[in-house]
Design a protein around this motif. Structure first.
Motif, PDB file in Angstrom:
ATOM      1  N   GLY A 158       0.792  -1.214   0.000  1.00 35.91           N
ATOM      2  CA  GLY A 158       0.000   0.000   0.000  1.00 35.91           C
ATOM      3  C   GLY A 158       0.827   1.268   0.000  1.00 35.91           C
ATOM      4  N   VAL A 159       0.174   2.385   0.316  1.00 40.23           N
ATOM      5  CA  VAL A 159       0.817   3.697   0.254  1.00 40.23           C
ATOM      6  C   VAL A 159       0.722   4.452   1.578  1.00 40.23           C
ATOM      7  CG1 VAL A 159       0.351   3.876  -2.217  1.00 40.23           C
ATOM      8  CG2 VAL A 159      -1.287   4.832  -0.594  1.00 40.23           C
ATOM      9  N   GLY A 181       4.485   2.933  -0.869  1.00 38.51           N
ATOM     10  CA  GLY A 181       4.230   4.344  -1.163  1.00 38.51           C
ATOM     11  C   GLY A 181       5.107   5.268  -0.353  1.00 38.51           C
ATOM     12  N   TYR A 222       0.929  -2.952  -7.067  1.00 39.99           N
ATOM     13  CA  TYR A 222       2.010  -1.979  -7.216  1.00 39.99           C
ATOM     14  C   TYR A 222       1.793  -0.966  -8.335  1.00 39.99           C
ATOM     15  CZ  TYR A 222       4.114  -4.923  -3.759  1.00 39.99           C
ATOM     16  OH  TYR A 222       4.325  -5.606  -2.597  1.00 39.99           O
ATOM     17  N   TRP A 225      -0.706   1.374  -6.846  1.00 40.33           N
ATOM     18  CA  TRP A 225      -0.132   2.179  -5.762  1.00 40.33           C
ATOM     19  C   TRP A 225       0.835   3.229  -6.304  1.00 40.33           C
ATOM     20  CZ3 TRP A 225       1.012  -3.057  -2.974  1.00 40.33           C
ATOM     21  CH2 TRP A 225      -0.185  -3.559  -2.445  1.00 40.33           C
ATOM     22  N   GLU A 228      -1.254   5.995  -7.449  1.00 36.69           N
ATOM     23  CA  GLU A 228      -1.817   6.738  -6.331  1.00 36.69           C
ATOM     24  C   GLU A 228      -0.797   7.705  -5.734  1.00 36.69           C
ATOM     25  OE1 GLU A 228      -4.485   7.994  -3.324  1.00 36.69           O
ATOM     26  OE2 GLU A 228      -4.728   7.099  -5.299  1.00 36.69           O
TER      27      GLU A 228
END
Length: 577
Positions: A158-159, A181, A222, A225, A228
């Motif tokens: 995740g980020v 992230g 990925y 993410w 994002e």
């Protein structure tokens, strides 16, 4: 498939050899000097010799990442074109070495975490200087274990800001591990602090197909993410994962198999030289779409046939958008016509200047009617019947503000342009475009469409102002954006009895006054669409541009706030009668 492979063959003879599975060593790029193998099997702890900028006086395009960018010693493991190659090797040929350094400092086996923890970013950062561009592509190794005695290179998925404390089984050191992230944000911050431009690139797809026969995408992990983080940090983004997967689907399974080492048919991640060449061209297309002046001016002749990558956002269905109607039929109208930079409706946090301009008008004297719609060009606003709706509401004494250009570029007939591209110039020539349903359309020049809008509105007794497009976030500090569209607008206005304002330069001049940091905070995406603050800034710029005209047709309808805005004409153009 055949035209694409043929194009690659023209661009690089090695690709044709690879696709035909008959590559020979003489077609392989010269390998760098052989380096002694590292004793430590942990790539994070190894210290491979990496290239440095060849000419410190030139700007640099610096690449960081894993083996899909630079594989091993960057020599194909001595297997020639059928070895494993990263796209960072062939991409150098698409840039003029006399104008820019292409410096590939990616290292195989590393993740976004271990490129930092292993000290490789610390070794690379001193080479980054103001004006450089740094492209980062990580992800393939970030899914590994966070802590083991093999690589210990994984990151938290995740980020977010979550972290994990570990005693690293491989290094024996205590370590705080962060999210994928989080690490990308560290690179971005450090690059910006150097005065350079960071670009996030999503990882290349694996050679895997889903149940529908499509190449698997990574939008759920990925690749998504990476996108994002780029959106959050408002930096340039190249969705190489989607671009390559889309190309793989187009080529078909048999052709894709030839883009990976034939000697190791189970290899799913690392391409051979032909695959690296394909990915390099896709990265160049992504860089072209970002329109960074330092890269645009340094492209080699080999890059001439590569079109800028287009985003995959669907064009809003105009039939589902209810057009604005005048609030009071007894009042005159100020009509606003344009694309998503004029009206975005809050989609993904984006707003256009037309949505924030009403306070500058006295609504007891005039209706402000915004007919702009996202995804439209000068061509499609007409062909979809949107212009007819405006004309149906128009009457003598009205004012019409028209801004197009963002969606008019590209090649007519290219599916990526979604049927929006118009012809170049202001002449009467046409190009026949065969649409997906088999029907044919005679596509006119940008100037032809703008001239029709002017003539139609003048016939109704309305006054028309043509505005050049608002600039991209990354194209105002050096030179100017939308130069040709501004020129064509000015020519049409002069010939048709309309007025022209160089909104591109009015906004750009305003950006120079507030500085790059504040400009970056005005965008909802990497480079095109403004957020609420940016829309308000641009709305005020439109009023300043109108007040800078020799004769502002909207002047009688301005509110005290609108009248108080000082007139501006842009640093390179004046309003034309």
């Amino acid at each position: 498939m055949k035209p694409f492979l043929k194009a690659l063959g023209r661009a690089a003879s090695i690709l044709a050899c690879c696709v035909a599975a008959s590559a020979s060593a003489q077609n392989t790029p010269a390998a760098p000097a052989q380096l002694p193998a590292a004793v430590n099997t942990d790539p994070a702890q190894a210290r491979p010799q990496l290239p440095e900028p060849a000419n410190a006086a030139l700007p640099s395009l610096i690449l960081i990442g894993d083996s899909t960018v630079r594989n091993g010693r960057d020599d194909g493991q001595g297997k020639g074109a059928e070895g494993q190659w990263g796209w960072g090797n062939p991409i150098a040929a698409y840039f003029d070495a006399n104008k820019i350094n292409v410096v590939n400092r990616a290292i195989g086996g590393l993740s976004s975490r271990t490129y930092i923890s292993g000290g490789h970013w610390e070794r690379t950062l001193p080479f980054v200087k103001a004006g450089d561009v740094v492209v980062m592509q990580f992800g393939h190794n970030d899914s590994s274990a966070v802590n083991d005695n093999s690589r210990a290179r994984g990151t938290i998925k995740g980020v977010g800001e979550e972290s994990q404390e570990i005693d690293n089984m491989l290094t024996g050191k205590h370590e705080t591990v962060h999210s994928y992230g989080w690490y990308l944000r560290q690179y971005i911050a450090a690059i910006r602090a150097k005065g350079a431009t960071p670009i996030v690139c999503s990882p290349i797809p694996r050679k895997m197909w889903d149940a529908d026969g499509k190449v698997g995408r990574g939008k759920g992990d990925y690749a998504g993410w990476a996108a994002e983080v780029a959106r959050q940090e408002r930096v340039g983004f190249i969705d190489l994962n989607e671009l390559a997967a889309r190309k793989y689907d187009e080529l078909g399974r048999d052709a894709v198999m030839k883009l990976f080492p034939l000697v190791t048919p189970d290899e799913r991640v690392h391409t051979n030289l032909a695959g690296a060449e394909l990915n390099a061209r896709l990265v160049v297309s992504g860089l072209k779409a970002l329109r960074l002046p330092v890269l645009q001016s340094a492209l080699a002749a080999k890059a001439a046939d590569i079109a800028p990558a287009e985003d995959d956002r669907p064009v809003v269905d105009g039939a589902k958008i209810r057009g604005d109607v005048p609030r009071d039929a007894a009042l005159p109208n100020v009509f606003i016509v344009g694309d998503s930079t004029v009206r975005s409706g809050g989609t993904n946090g984006a707003f256009g200047w037309g949505e924030r301009i009403a306070p500058y008008f006295d609504t007891s004297k005039v209706n402000v009617v915004n007919h702009a719609i996202g995804g439209r060009s000068s061509r499609t606003f007409l062909t979809e019947g949107r212009w007819d709706k405006v004309l149906g509401q128009m009457k003598a004494g009205d004012v019409v503000l028209i801004q197009f250009g963002h969606n008019d570029g590209g090649r007519i007939g290219d599916p990526a342009m979604k049927g929006r591209a118009s012809g170049k110039g202001t002449g009467p020539e046409t190009v026949e475009d065969t649409k997906p349903d088999g029907t044919k359309e005679q596509v006119h020049t940008f100037g032809w469409y703008m001239a029709k809008y002017v003539a139609d509105a003048k016939a109704k007794g309305a006054s028309v102002v043509l505005l050049s497009p608002v600039p991209h976030k990354d194209a105002w500090e050096q030179g100017r954006d939308f130069a040709t569209f501004a020129q064509w607008d000015a020519e049409v206005a002069a010939a048709g009895g309309a007025q022209f304002v160089d909104l591109t330069m009015v906004v750009s001049d305003g950006y120079r006054q507030i500085g790059a940091a504040e400009v970056a905070s005005h965008f909802s995406d990497a480079r095109t669409h403004t957020n609420d603050a940016g829309a308000q800034f641009n709305a005020r710029s439109v009023i300043a541009a109108l007040n800078g005209l020799p004769r502002n047709p909207a002047a009688p309808y301005l509110s005290p706030q609108g009248k108080a805005v000082e007139g501006q004409s842009g640093s390179s153009a004046k309003g034309k009668q």
